[in-house]
Design an enzyme around this catalytic site. Structure first.
Site, PDB file in Angstrom:
ATOM      1  N   GLU A 106      -4.213 -26.266   5.481  1.00 47.15           N
ATOM      2  CA  GLU A 106      -4.353 -24.808   5.592  1.00 47.15           C
ATOM      3  C   GLU A 106      -3.505 -24.123   4.522  1.00 47.15           C
ATOM      4  OE1 GLU A 106      -5.849 -22.293   6.281  1.00 47.15           O
ATOM      5  OE2 GLU A 106      -5.438 -21.489   8.273  1.00 47.15           O
ATOM      6  N   ASP A 110       0.870 -18.856   9.859  1.00 50.61           N
ATOM      7  CA  ASP A 110       1.422 -17.519  10.078  1.00 50.61           C
ATOM      8  C   ASP A 110       1.728 -17.356  11.566  1.00 50.61           C
ATOM      9  OD1 ASP A 110       2.081 -14.862   9.377  1.00 50.61           O
ATOM     10  OD2 ASP A 110       0.039 -14.168   9.640  1.00 50.61           O
ATOM     11  N   PHE A 159       3.319 -10.349   2.660  1.00 48.42           N
ATOM     12  CA  PHE A 159       1.911 -10.672   2.460  1.00 48.42           C
ATOM     13  C   PHE A 159       1.724 -11.151   1.029  1.00 48.42           C
ATOM     14  CE2 PHE A 159      -2.623 -10.329   2.062  1.00 48.42           C
ATOM     15  CZ  PHE A 159      -3.058 -10.715   3.321  1.00 48.42           C
ATOM     16  N   ASP A 166      -6.113 -14.711  -0.218  1.00 48.79           N
ATOM     17  CA  ASP A 166      -6.779 -13.452  -0.581  1.00 48.79           C
ATOM     18  C   ASP A 166      -6.196 -12.238   0.104  1.00 48.79           C
ATOM     19  OD1 ASP A 166      -7.761 -14.097   2.089  1.00 48.79           O
ATOM     20  OD2 ASP A 166      -9.262 -12.544   1.746  1.00 48.79           O
TER      21      ASP A 166
HETATM   22  P1  IMP Z   1      -2.530 -17.468  11.651  1.00 50.16           P
HETATM   23  O1  IMP Z   1      -3.655 -17.791  12.563  1.00 50.16           O
HETATM   24  O2  IMP Z   1      -1.903 -16.153  11.983  1.00 50.16           O
HETATM   25  O3  IMP Z   1      -1.521 -18.567  11.505  1.00 50.16           O
HETATM   26  O4  IMP Z   1      -3.177 -17.128  10.270  1.00 50.16           O
HETATM   27  C1  IMP Z   1      -3.453 -17.996   9.301  1.00 50.16           C
HETATM   28  C2  IMP Z   1      -4.360 -17.314   8.313  1.00 50.16           C
HETATM   29  O5  IMP Z   1      -4.014 -15.949   8.080  1.00 50.16           O
HETATM   30  C3  IMP Z   1      -4.201 -17.938   6.972  1.00 50.16           C
HETATM   31  O6  IMP Z   1      -5.047 -19.039   6.839  1.00 50.16           O
HETATM   32  C4  IMP Z   1      -4.608 -16.837   6.039  1.00 50.16           C
HETATM   33  O7  IMP Z   1      -5.997 -16.811   5.884  1.00 50.16           O
HETATM   34  C5  IMP Z   1      -4.198 -15.586   6.743  1.00 50.16           C
HETATM   35  N1  IMP Z   1      -2.927 -15.074   6.221  1.00 50.16           N
HETATM   36  C6  IMP Z   1      -1.750 -14.985   6.863  1.00 50.16           C
HETATM   37  N2  IMP Z   1      -0.804 -14.491   6.069  1.00 50.16           N
HETATM   38  C7  IMP Z   1      -1.397 -14.264   4.888  1.00 50.16           C
HETATM   39  C8  IMP Z   1      -0.908 -13.771   3.624  1.00 50.16           C
HETATM   40  O8  IMP Z   1       0.266 -13.449   3.428  1.00 50.16           O
HETATM   41  N3  IMP Z   1      -1.828 -13.702   2.632  1.00 50.16           N
HETATM   42  C9  IMP Z   1      -3.134 -14.063   2.777  1.00 50.16           C
HETATM   43  N4  IMP Z   1      -3.606 -14.527   3.925  1.00 50.16           N
HETATM   44  C10 IMP Z   1      -2.752 -14.630   4.979  1.00 50.16           C
END
Ligand code: IMP
Length: 187
Positions: A106, A110, A159, A166
């Site tokens: 991945e 986050d 971010f 993206d």
């Molecule tokens: P989670 O489910 O919150 O862990 O999110 C994971 C997904 O959120 C990642 O695979 C990204 O697609 C997106 N994401 C989280 N933070 C960022 C960032 O800072 N930049 C771009 N995409 C992000």
């Protein structure tokens, strides 16, 4: 239906968080670690589209053990910079993984919602083992308990874009990792 895009921001104006060289060094190091951990075995790398595509491409080339790869896709944030919390599978794996050594690949860990959903889904296929590799990890954002086994960099709650990542589908092709500015009109 026409969708309006936020204004384009020149990525060269954004602060570099990790350079191309720094990324390459960490990916090589993780690749070496994976090659040692899975010596003599075959690994299935499962990339999460689209963000992990570039990381997976580099990681696969830095791994010396036999490996194959596959991809899954989940619902994305779209234009939002925070998760709706709902994760939906859009594309499943193409090949069976039962009895195989799987690494989910991945771009960013986050809140953890995406990877914990995918991990649960993949475990239903009964792999021999399941680990997680992420390019970035934002530990302070975690909402569910999940950790990455192989991480390039831990970062604070900023971010970022580039190296596959993206904002509103843009900037994935930026070669390094940059911080998207927080104060841009229209964002
Ligand atoms: P989670 O489910 O919150 O862990 O999110 C994971 C997904 O959120 C990642 O695979 C990204 O697609 C997106 N994401 C989280 N933070 C960022 C960032 O800072 N930049 C771009 N995409 C992000």
């Amino acid at each position: 239906m026409a969708t309006s895009l936020p204004p384009y921001v020149d990525p060269l104006s954004m602060e570099v968080l990790f350079s191309v060289d720094q990324i390459a060094e960490r990916v090589q190091s993780i690749g070496k670690q994976i090659s040692e951990d899975y010596a003599g075995q075959t690994v299935v790398l499962i990339g999460v589209l689209k963000g992990a595509a570039i990381f997976l491409a580099d990681l696969a080339r830095s791994i010396s053990v036999d490996n194959t790869f596959d991809f899954v896709a989940v619902s994305s944030y779209g234009r939002a910079r925070v998760s709706s919390g709902a994760v939906k599978l859009i594309k499943d794996i193409d090949n069976p993984i039962e009895g195989k050594h799987v690494i989910l690949v991945e771009d960013i860990l986050d809140t953890g919602l995406t990877l914990s959903y995918l991990r649960g889904l993949m475990l239903q296929h009964k792999p021999a083992s399941l680990k997680i590799a992420t390019c970035l990890d934002k530990p302070e954002r975690r909402l569910v308990p999940i950790e990455s086994d192989y991480t390039c960099f831990q970062i604070p709650n900023r971010f970022v874009i580039g190296y596959g990542m993206d904002y509103a589908e843009r900037y994935r092709g930026v070669a390094d990792i940059r911080i998207f500015p927080e104060t841009v009109p229209g964002h």
